[in-house]
Design a protein around this motif. Structure first.
Motif, PDB file in Angstrom:
ATOM      1  N   ARG A  36      88.904  39.325  -3.301  1.00  0.00           N
ATOM      2  CA  ARG A  36      88.354  38.728  -2.123  1.00  0.00           C
ATOM      3  C   ARG A  36      87.188  38.613  -1.959  1.00  0.00           C
ATOM      4  NH1 ARG A  36      89.994  42.087   1.714  1.00  0.00           N
ATOM      5  NH2 ARG A  36      90.761  40.694   3.176  1.00  0.00           N
ATOM      6  N   MET A  37      86.191  39.501  -2.411  1.00  0.00           N
ATOM      7  CA  MET A  37      84.720  39.777  -1.859  1.00  0.00           C
ATOM      8  C   MET A  37      83.830  40.047  -3.166  1.00  0.00           C
ATOM      9  SD  MET A  37      85.408  41.552   1.964  1.00  0.00           S
ATOM     10  CE  MET A  37      83.751  41.167   2.366  1.00  0.00           C
ATOM     11  N   VAL A  38      82.468  39.608  -3.012  1.00  0.00           N
ATOM     12  CA  VAL A  38      81.463  40.010  -3.609  1.00  0.00           C
ATOM     13  C   VAL A  38      80.444  40.697  -2.881  1.00  0.00           C
ATOM     14  CG1 VAL A  38      79.601  39.713  -5.445  1.00  0.00           C
ATOM     15  CG2 VAL A  38      81.904  38.565  -5.825  1.00  0.00           C
ATOM     16  N   GLY A  39      80.503  41.978  -2.797  1.00  0.00           N
ATOM     17  CA  GLY A  39      79.531  42.494  -1.522  1.00  0.00           C
ATOM     18  C   GLY A  39      79.914  41.996  -0.240  1.00  0.00           C
ATOM     19  N   PRO A  40      79.212  41.452   0.670  1.00  0.00           N
ATOM     20  CA  PRO A  40      79.532  41.135   1.856  1.00  0.00           C
ATOM     21  C   PRO A  40      79.933  39.764   1.737  1.00  0.00           C
ATOM     22  CG  PRO A  40      77.134  40.877   1.823  1.00  0.00           C
ATOM     23  CD  PRO A  40      77.676  41.637   0.578  1.00  0.00           C
ATOM     24  N   PHE A  41      79.946  39.092   0.645  1.00  0.00           N
ATOM     25  CA  PHE A  41      80.193  37.522   0.554  1.00  0.00           C
ATOM     26  C   PHE A  41      81.677  37.385   0.690  1.00  0.00           C
ATOM     27  CE2 PHE A  41      76.091  37.618  -1.374  1.00  0.00           C
ATOM     28  CZ  PHE A  41      75.547  36.502  -0.775  1.00  0.00           C
ATOM     29  N   ALA A  42      82.186  37.241   1.930  1.00  0.00           N
ATOM     30  CA  ALA A  42      83.720  36.965   2.123  1.00  0.00           C
ATOM     31  C   ALA A  42      84.306  35.634   1.689  1.00  0.00           C
ATOM     32  CB  ALA A  42      84.123  37.411   3.350  1.00  0.00           C
ATOM     33  N   PHE A  43      83.508  34.489   1.907  1.00  0.00           N
ATOM     34  CA  PHE A  43      84.040  33.178   1.534  1.00  0.00           C
ATOM     35  C   PHE A  43      82.707  32.713   0.811  1.00  0.00           C
ATOM     36  CE2 PHE A  43      87.657  31.251   3.958  1.00  0.00           C
ATOM     37  CZ  PHE A  43      88.265  32.392   4.288  1.00  0.00           C
ATOM     38  N   PHE A  44      83.073  31.840  -0.150  1.00  0.00           N
ATOM     39  CA  PHE A  44      82.088  30.977  -0.683  1.00  0.00           C
ATOM     40  C   PHE A  44      82.665  29.554  -0.822  1.00  0.00           C
ATOM     41  CE2 PHE A  44      79.726  29.109  -4.372  1.00  0.00           C
ATOM     42  CZ  PHE A  44      78.307  29.394  -4.077  1.00  0.00           C
ATOM     43  N   ASP A  45      82.141  28.689  -0.511  1.00  0.00           N
ATOM     44  CA  ASP A  45      82.723  27.372  -0.389  1.00  0.00           C
ATOM     45  C   ASP A  45      81.515  26.309  -0.834  1.00  0.00           C
ATOM     46  OD1 ASP A  45      85.149  28.055   0.575  1.00  0.00           O
ATOM     47  OD2 ASP A  45      84.819  26.881   2.563  1.00  0.00           O
ATOM     48  N   ALA A  46      82.005  25.562  -1.812  1.00  0.00           N
ATOM     49  CA  ALA A  46      81.113  24.199  -2.096  1.00  0.00           C
ATOM     50  C   ALA A  46      81.822  23.114  -1.768  1.00  0.00           C
ATOM     51  CB  ALA A  46      81.189  24.295  -3.933  1.00  0.00           C
ATOM     52  N   PHE A  47      81.115  22.288  -0.954  1.00  0.00           N
ATOM     53  CA  PHE A  47      81.587  21.076  -0.253  1.00  0.00           C
ATOM     54  C   PHE A  47      80.698  19.698  -0.984  1.00  0.00           C
ATOM     55  CE2 PHE A  47      78.889  23.159   2.830  1.00  0.00           C
ATOM     56  CZ  PHE A  47      77.729  22.316   2.892  1.00  0.00           C
ATOM     57  N   GLY A  48      81.568  18.923  -1.431  1.00  0.00           N
ATOM     58  CA  GLY A  48      80.939  17.779  -2.130  1.00  0.00           C
ATOM     59  C   GLY A  48      80.897  17.919  -3.647  1.00  0.00           C
ATOM     60  N   PRO A  49      80.056  17.218  -4.301  1.00  0.00           N
ATOM     61  CA  PRO A  49      79.361  15.955  -3.731  1.00  0.00           C
ATOM     62  C   PRO A  49      80.261  14.962  -3.504  1.00  0.00           C
ATOM     63  CG  PRO A  49      78.553  16.517  -5.941  1.00  0.00           C
ATOM     64  CD  PRO A  49      79.779  17.322  -5.731  1.00  0.00           C
ATOM     65  N   ALA A  50      79.989  14.265  -2.285  1.00  0.00           N
ATOM     66  CA  ALA A  50      80.924  13.196  -1.656  1.00  0.00           C
ATOM     67  C   ALA A  50      79.937  12.178  -1.256  1.00  0.00           C
ATOM     68  CB  ALA A  50      81.741  13.633  -0.474  1.00  0.00           C
ATOM     69  N   VAL A  51      80.620  10.855  -1.391  1.00  0.00           N
ATOM     70  CA  VAL A  51      79.883   9.356  -0.778  1.00  0.00           C
ATOM     71  C   VAL A  51      80.669   9.213   0.431  1.00  0.00           C
ATOM     72  CG1 VAL A  51      79.080   7.353  -1.424  1.00  0.00           C
ATOM     73  CG2 VAL A  51      79.196   9.071  -3.189  1.00  0.00           C
ATOM     74  N   PHE A  52      79.674   9.117   1.533  1.00  0.00           N
ATOM     75  CA  PHE A  52      80.287   8.488   2.828  1.00  0.00           C
ATOM     76  C   PHE A  52      79.909   7.100   2.857  1.00  0.00           C
ATOM     77  CE2 PHE A  52      80.284  13.120   3.334  1.00  0.00           C
ATOM     78  CZ  PHE A  52      81.437  13.388   3.993  1.00  0.00           C
ATOM     79  N   PHE A 125      76.770  24.544   0.332  1.00  0.00           N
ATOM     80  CA  PHE A 125      77.333  25.445  -0.086  1.00  0.00           C
ATOM     81  C   PHE A 125      77.468  26.248   1.577  1.00  0.00           C
ATOM     82  CE2 PHE A 125      75.547  24.356  -3.934  1.00  0.00           C
ATOM     83  CZ  PHE A 125      76.563  24.610  -4.735  1.00  0.00           C
ATOM     84  N   GLN A 126      78.494  26.768   1.874  1.00  0.00           N
ATOM     85  CA  GLN A 126      78.554  27.507   3.045  1.00  0.00           C
ATOM     86  C   GLN A 126      79.153  29.119   2.495  1.00  0.00           C
ATOM     87  OE1 GLN A 126      80.755  27.438   7.092  1.00  0.00           O
ATOM     88  NE2 GLN A 126      78.890  26.614   7.299  1.00  0.00           N
ATOM     89  N   THR A 127      78.530  30.021   2.816  1.00  0.00           N
ATOM     90  CA  THR A 127      78.946  31.208   2.621  1.00  0.00           C
ATOM     91  C   THR A 127      79.213  32.344   3.821  1.00  0.00           C
ATOM     92  OG1 THR A 127      76.748  32.277   2.281  1.00  0.00           O
ATOM     93  CG2 THR A 127      77.861  31.624   0.369  1.00  0.00           C
ATOM     94  N   TRP A 128      80.228  33.041   3.874  1.00  0.00           N
ATOM     95  CA  TRP A 128      80.606  33.939   5.125  1.00  0.00           C
ATOM     96  C   TRP A 128      80.074  35.280   4.533  1.00  0.00           C
ATOM     97  CZ3 TRP A 128      86.072  32.715   7.432  1.00  0.00           C
ATOM     98  CH2 TRP A 128      86.006  31.401   7.757  1.00  0.00           C
ATOM     99  N   LEU A 129      79.215  35.840   5.313  1.00  0.00           N
ATOM    100  CA  LEU A 129      78.863  37.420   4.738  1.00  0.00           C
ATOM    101  C   LEU A 129      79.334  38.273   5.937  1.00  0.00           C
ATOM    102  CD1 LEU A 129      74.834  36.539   4.465  1.00  0.00           C
ATOM    103  CD2 LEU A 129      76.759  36.804   2.519  1.00  0.00           C
ATOM    104  N   ALA A 130      80.168  39.041   5.531  1.00  0.00           N
ATOM    105  CA  ALA A 130      80.999  40.060   6.484  1.00  0.00           C
ATOM    106  C   ALA A 130      79.708  41.148   6.896  1.00  0.00           C
ATOM    107  CB  ALA A 130      81.802  41.013   5.704  1.00  0.00           C
ATOM    108  N   LEU A 131      79.768  41.405   8.252  1.00  0.00           N
ATOM    109  CA  LEU A 131      78.635  42.193   8.853  1.00  0.00           C
ATOM    110  C   LEU A 131      79.074  43.645   8.781  1.00  0.00           C
ATOM    111  CD1 LEU A 131      77.953  40.423  12.318  1.00  0.00           C
ATOM    112  CD2 LEU A 131      76.630  40.190  10.206  1.00  0.00           C
ATOM    113  N   PRO A 132      77.919  44.592   8.598  1.00  0.00           N
ATOM    114  CA  PRO A 132      78.049  45.866   8.457  1.00  0.00           C
ATOM    115  C   PRO A 132      78.828  46.584   9.617  1.00  0.00           C
ATOM    116  CG  PRO A 132      75.742  45.265   7.967  1.00  0.00           C
ATOM    117  CD  PRO A 132      76.503  44.099   8.410  1.00  0.00           C
ATOM    118  N   LEU A 133      79.493  47.512   9.549  1.00  0.00           N
ATOM    119  CA  LEU A 133      80.174  48.197  10.647  1.00  0.00           C
ATOM    120  C   LEU A 133      79.644  48.039  12.050  1.00  0.00           C
ATOM    121  CD1 LEU A 133      82.119  51.212   8.865  1.00  0.00           C
ATOM    122  CD2 LEU A 133      83.139  48.950   9.449  1.00  0.00           C
ATOM    123  N   GLU A 134      78.269  48.703  11.946  1.00  0.00           N
ATOM    124  CA  GLU A 134      77.402  48.701  13.127  1.00  0.00           C
ATOM    125  C   GLU A 134      77.043  47.650  13.835  1.00  0.00           C
ATOM    126  OE1 GLU A 134      74.379  49.103   9.806  1.00  0.00           O
ATOM    127  OE2 GLU A 134      76.656  49.801  10.289  1.00  0.00           O
TER     128      GLU A 134
END
Length: 302
Positions: A36-52, A125-134
């Protein structure tokens, strides 16, 4: 999908799930069924490459977050960020956008008119970092870091851009909330890079090319997330011109629940956030009346 590797150096190799967002692929390496996670990295998304084509673009409607920070990094293209705190920022290649959700924020990500006026490419790339409890209920905020402000380490055939954290005596200006490493590493064919065991949990996502882990059989290829065994000293060797995203951190202090765009150590907090979004109690993005509705599935322990 996960391939089991020799546990001497590599703990897991994960292939991302791929979603087609109307001709625009997103590959999600985290969370997966196996990890599910690596450290606080809760999401790791790679988007593209895409041509619009001219007239096309990205339109991610306003949606909420709690309990995390999103870190966006582009290799190609540009994207407009707007949020309920009043921040607006166009991100371009080599730059970082860090949005802290804390107790709650709503944002949209859309292609600007300049991007839509021509044929253009998007890759990032977009990553989500879970925040520490405090800091889970901290005030929301936003920080943009220009490409020139991010430290780079370069020598023959090796180039590293430090997106967040510290490495080799330099520190990124991107504000982070725990001892976290996040970097864009490019290696020429045959070049090596030593990833020290300073962080307990570490991983590398292969953006392009092929990479070997010295002491480990085989090669790792594009779109594989390589999770390294804690404590192991890793030397990466590029079998061809290769680009990888490096990440590392300490384990989080306790479990995190993830539902839709919400991350929290408390399931009841996620349930409250879901009800707040359903009932229209989140602040909205000024000038953007659209929104992404809450999924039909209910929050549950995970």
């Amino acid at each position: 999908m996960t391939f089991q590797a020799d546990p001497a150096l590599v703990e897991q190799v994960i292939l991302p799930a791929v979603r087609d967002l109307g001709g625009f692929d997103v590959r999600r390496a985290l969370p997966s069924v196996q990890r599910r996670m690596v450290g606080p990295f809760a999401f790791f998304d790679a988007f593209g490459p895409a041509v619009f084509r001219s007239g096309e673009g990205v339109d991610t409607r306003p949606h909420p977050h709690i309990g995390l920070a999103t870190l966006t990094y582009l290799i190609e293209g540009e994207l407009d960020h707007r949020d309920s705190e009043g921040y607006f920022q166009t991100i371009r290649p080599g730059e970082v956008n860090l949005m802290t959700a804390g107790r709650g924020i709503v944002h949209s990500e859309r292609s600007g008119q300049g991007f839509r006026d021509r044929e253009a490419r998007m890759f990032g790339f977009q990553t989500w970092l879970a925040l520490p409890l405090e800091l889970e209920e901290a005030d929301p905020g936003f920080k943009h870091v220009e490409a020139g402000a991010l430290p780079s380490l370069a020598e023959d055939g090796v180039h590293l851009k430090l997106l967040a954290g510290s490495l080799a005596g330099v520190t990124s200006p991107t504000p982070i909330f725990s001892e976290t490493l996040y970097a864009d590493l490019q290696l020429g064919a045959g070049k090596r890079f030593k990833l020290a065991s300073d962080h307990i949990e570490r991983a590398a996502y292969v953006v392009s090319g092929e990479v070997e882990v010295e002491g480990q059989d085989g090669r790792f290829i594009k779109d594989q997330l390589i999770v390294f065994k804690p404590g192991s000293e890793i030397v990466l060797r590029a079998a061809s011109d290769t680009r990888v995203m490096l990440m590392g951190s300490e384990p989080l202090e306790g479990e995190r629940h993830i539902y839709w765009n919400f991350v929290s150590s408390r399931l009841e907090r996620i349930e409250q956030a879901a009800d707040d979004w359903r009932s229209g109690r989140f602040p909205m993005v000024a000038g953007d009346p659209e929104f992404i509705p809450l999924p039909a599935t209910a929050p549950r322990a995970a």
